[in-house]
Scaffold this active site. Structure first.
Site, PDB file in Angstrom:
ATOM      1  N   ASP A   9       0.846  -1.184   0.000  1.00 13.95           N
ATOM      2  CA  ASP A   9       0.000   0.000   0.000  1.00 13.95           C
ATOM      3  C   ASP A   9       0.884   1.239   0.000  1.00 13.95           C
ATOM      4  O   ASP A   9       2.024   1.208   0.473  1.00 13.95           O
ATOM      5  CB  ASP A   9      -0.925   0.021   1.224  1.00 13.95           C
ATOM      6  CG  ASP A   9      -2.151   0.916   1.008  1.00 13.95           C
ATOM      7  OD1 ASP A   9      -2.361   1.394  -0.119  1.00 13.95           O
ATOM      8  OD2 ASP A   9      -2.885   1.138   1.974  1.00 13.95           O
ATOM      9  N   GLY A  10       0.344   2.307  -0.533  1.00 16.78           N
ATOM     10  CA  GLY A  10       0.994   3.604  -0.515  1.00 16.78           C
ATOM     11  C   GLY A  10       0.062   4.611   0.124  1.00 16.78           C
ATOM     12  O   GLY A  10      -1.155   4.412   0.156  1.00 16.78           O
ATOM     13  N   GLU A  47       2.323   3.842  -4.263  1.00 15.82           N
ATOM     14  CA  GLU A  47       1.739   2.521  -4.539  1.00 15.82           C
ATOM     15  C   GLU A  47       2.702   1.685  -5.388  1.00 15.82           C
ATOM     16  O   GLU A  47       2.933   0.501  -5.109  1.00 15.82           O
ATOM     17  CB  GLU A  47       0.399   2.660  -5.273  1.00 15.82           C
ATOM     18  CG  GLU A  47      -0.689   3.363  -4.491  1.00 15.82           C
ATOM     19  CD  GLU A  47      -1.393   2.504  -3.453  1.00 15.82           C
ATOM     20  OE1 GLU A  47      -1.025   1.334  -3.260  1.00 15.82           O
ATOM     21  OE2 GLU A  47      -2.334   3.023  -2.821  1.00 15.82           O
ATOM     22  N   ASP A  69      -4.488  -2.187  -3.121  1.00 20.68           N
ATOM     23  CA  ASP A  69      -5.777  -1.501  -3.270  1.00 20.68           C
ATOM     24  C   ASP A  69      -5.696  -0.419  -4.355  1.00 20.68           C
ATOM     25  O   ASP A  69      -6.592   0.392  -4.504  1.00 20.68           O
ATOM     26  CB  ASP A  69      -6.281  -0.940  -1.943  1.00 20.68           C
ATOM     27  CG  ASP A  69      -5.356   0.100  -1.335  1.00 20.68           C
ATOM     28  OD1 ASP A  69      -4.416   0.569  -2.016  1.00 20.68           O
ATOM     29  OD2 ASP A  69      -5.571   0.447  -0.165  1.00 20.68           O
ATOM     30  N   HIS A 123      -9.395  -0.016   2.851  1.00 17.42           N
ATOM     31  CA  HIS A 123     -10.147   0.417   4.037  1.00 17.42           C
ATOM     32  C   HIS A 123     -11.458  -0.356   4.186  1.00 17.42           C
ATOM     33  O   HIS A 123     -12.475   0.200   4.591  1.00 17.42           O
ATOM     34  CB  HIS A 123     -10.397   1.930   4.002  1.00 17.42           C
ATOM     35  CG  HIS A 123      -9.158   2.701   3.700  1.00 17.42           C
ATOM     36  ND1 HIS A 123      -8.132   2.847   4.599  1.00 17.42           N
ATOM     37  CD2 HIS A 123      -8.747   3.337   2.568  1.00 17.42           C
ATOM     38  CE1 HIS A 123      -7.154   3.546   4.045  1.00 17.42           C
ATOM     39  NE2 HIS A 123      -7.501   3.853   2.821  1.00 17.42           N
ATOM     40  N   ASP A 133      -1.368  -0.486   4.920  1.00 17.79           N
ATOM     41  CA  ASP A 133      -1.751   0.922   5.026  1.00 17.79           C
ATOM     42  C   ASP A 133      -1.177   1.540   6.296  1.00 17.79           C
ATOM     43  O   ASP A 133      -0.656   2.662   6.280  1.00 17.79           O
ATOM     44  CB  ASP A 133      -3.281   1.035   5.002  1.00 17.79           C
ATOM     45  CG  ASP A 133      -3.749   2.477   5.115  1.00 17.79           C
ATOM     46  OD1 ASP A 133      -3.528   3.240   4.156  1.00 17.79           O
ATOM     47  OD2 ASP A 133      -4.336   2.838   6.157  1.00 17.79           O
TER      48      ASP A 133
END
Length: 146
Positions: A9-10, A47, A69, A123, A133
């Site tokens: 994740d970024g 990302e 994501d 999320h 995240d």
């Protein structure tokens, strides 16, 4: 070929702004977590960087499931890239592909490994995505503290 699971994740505070990336690698029954940051970047760059950092940590060609994501990352690697390459790294509107160097690095890494790119809703309570995240956001906070 060994099977490896990667979750990346970024995150970015402002876009552009201070950013971070994080991820988890599950390999041979072990879990490795990683994170990093950049003082001035974009969410898409973070990302992509998370995926690059994860794939560079692999010591040998592997069977990889990479979860993110980022639809941008998944679609770039699975749908858009062949056309970009065919058009010499330009878009359908003849503009240069943004983040070309990162896409090229991802392509080189994808040639080394057998990667299945998987999108997960961010999320939404996916434990590994939530942890990635959290690592990305921790990296931003740690960078701000100096």
């Amino acid at each position: 070929m060994q099977k490896i699971l990667i979750y990346t994740d970024g995150a970015c505070k402002g876009n552009p702004g201070p950013g971070g990336y994080g991820g988890l690698i599950f390999q041979n029954g072990k879990k490795l977590e990683f994170k990093g940051s950049d003082p001035s970047t974009t969410n898409n760059i973070m990302e992509m960087t998370a995926a690059i950092v994860a794939l560079k940590k692999l010591k040998e060609p592997s069977e990889v499931e990479l979860y993110t994501d980022s639809e941008y990352l998944v679609k770039g690697m699975t749908e858009w890239m062949p056309n970009w390459v065919r058009r010499n790294w330009t878009t359908s509107t003849k503009k240069p592909v943004k983040n070309k160097e990162l896409w090229q690095e991802l392509r080189r890494l994808a040639d080394t490994h057998n990667i299945t790119w998987k999108w997960v809703r961010g999320h939404a309570g996916h434990p590994e995505n939530e942890r990635a995240d959290q690592l990305a956001n921790e990296a931003i906070v740690e960078m701000a503290r100096g």
